[in-house]
Scaffold this active site. Sequence first.
Site, PDB file in Angstrom:
ATOM      1  N   SER A  44       0.836  -1.196   0.000  1.00 62.98           N
ATOM      2  CA  SER A  44       0.000   0.000   0.000  1.00 62.98           C
ATOM      3  C   SER A  44       0.875   1.250   0.000  1.00 62.98           C
ATOM      4  O   SER A  44       1.663   1.451  -0.915  1.00 62.98           O
ATOM      5  CB  SER A  44      -0.956  -0.033   1.203  1.00 62.98           C
ATOM      6  N   THR A  45       0.770   2.082   1.041  1.00 67.89           N
ATOM      7  CA  THR A  45       1.505   3.345   1.086  1.00 67.89           C
ATOM      8  C   THR A  45       3.005   3.118   0.953  1.00 67.89           C
ATOM      9  O   THR A  45       3.590   2.322   1.674  1.00 67.89           O
ATOM     10  CB  THR A  45       1.218   4.079   2.415  1.00 67.89           C
ATOM     11  N   HIS A  51      -2.702  -0.931  -3.211  1.00 66.78           N
ATOM     12  CA  HIS A  51      -3.840  -0.059  -2.961  1.00 66.78           C
ATOM     13  C   HIS A  51      -3.677   1.226  -3.769  1.00 66.78           C
ATOM     14  O   HIS A  51      -2.746   2.007  -3.532  1.00 66.78           O
ATOM     15  CB  HIS A  51      -3.950   0.292  -1.478  1.00 66.78           C
ATOM     16  N   MET A 101      -0.306   1.040   5.265  1.00 68.83           N
ATOM     17  CA  MET A 101      -1.060   1.310   6.483  1.00 68.83           C
ATOM     18  C   MET A 101      -2.165   0.281   6.664  1.00 68.83           C
ATOM     19  O   MET A 101      -2.741  -0.197   5.689  1.00 68.83           O
ATOM     20  CB  MET A 101      -1.664   2.719   6.400  1.00 68.83           C
ATOM     21  N   ASP A 128      -4.613  -4.944   6.041  1.00 62.98           N
ATOM     22  CA  ASP A 128      -4.998  -5.735   4.882  1.00 62.98           C
ATOM     23  C   ASP A 128      -3.903  -6.732   4.544  1.00 62.98           C
ATOM     24  O   ASP A 128      -2.724  -6.382   4.468  1.00 62.98           O
ATOM     25  CB  ASP A 128      -5.269  -4.809   3.686  1.00 62.98           C
TER      26      ASP A 128
END
Length: 345
Positions: free
Chosen positions: A166-167, A193, A286, A289
């Site tokens: 993600s991030t 993401h 973050m 998930d």
Amino acid sequence: MKQIQVLVVDDSAFMRKVVTDILQADSDIKVIGTARNGADASVKNLTLKPDVITMDVEMPVLDGLGALKIIMKERPCPVVMVSSTTKAGGHTTMLAMENGAVDFVSKTSGPISLDLFTIAEQLREKVKLAVRATIVMPKVLPKAEPNIVAPQIAPTLRKLVAIGVSTGGPKALKDVLVHIPDTLPAPIVIVQHMPAGFTKSLADRLNSLCSIHVKEAEHGDLLRNGYAYIAPGGKHLMIIEKDGNWVCKLTDLAVVNGHRPSVDVLFHSVSQLNNAAVVAVVMTGMGADGAKGLKQLKENPSCWSLAQSEETSVVFGMPKMAIRTNSVDEIVHLHDLASRIVSSC
């Protein structure tokens, strides 16, 4: 708690006002200055010393990408890019993520977005996340030699690499995938993401840099060794078996863990494959998930799991939550992930 000091950068006076109003609607955020272009922003980064910068991508004099490079060299600061969803905007945003931007939001209707308020909460949340992010500078990344040996995979099993991120993901994915040879005896499936409209730019950018083929996954794609398939923004990616092949299935099912695509959805689908030897990787991001899905994957004794190390993660949330499930075999530095993936296959 100290207010988050933000510098707002946009060539449009209207957009500077809109972004400022959106951010200051949250009492935890204070806009301490604005800049009309990248050159102005790089100077004010030094004089105002903001905690976070929101940076328009397309600007005259010096664009957002050029300003970002200067900021990361002179005074590294968490930067959230504010991008258009055009093809050019998406490409530049991917370059910005490679060059140190923490995250981005997309303007809803072009450079002058009259309805930017529709992503107001998202913008505030990303600024709050950015102030806690780690800016990972490649020159200080330590290299750790792995001391754990992955289990030998039986020849009868088919190999698959599944990655959730993600991030901080676009840069981390680049740092891993450029070191994967096209002779890898496994396909790679990835959930990053990211909203619709940007995953194609990410895939195209990575494909231009990597030996392996990288593409945005399409419904019905047959998985091939030496290929990486990135879940499209706004769609869940599942891997199913059909006529002896592993096939990409895209769905519009409800968001999971606040995301579509979701790492848990991908990992759960992979856990249902027969005769699969899986290398599962949870990288910077973050939230949690991927943690539940990884636990399901580890019910298969032929699954080997890796988590990105804290010191090389922009945000250590996803790897940390995966580690807490006791389903991670190795915690690996970013620069070692590619070699561990290859050796585990």
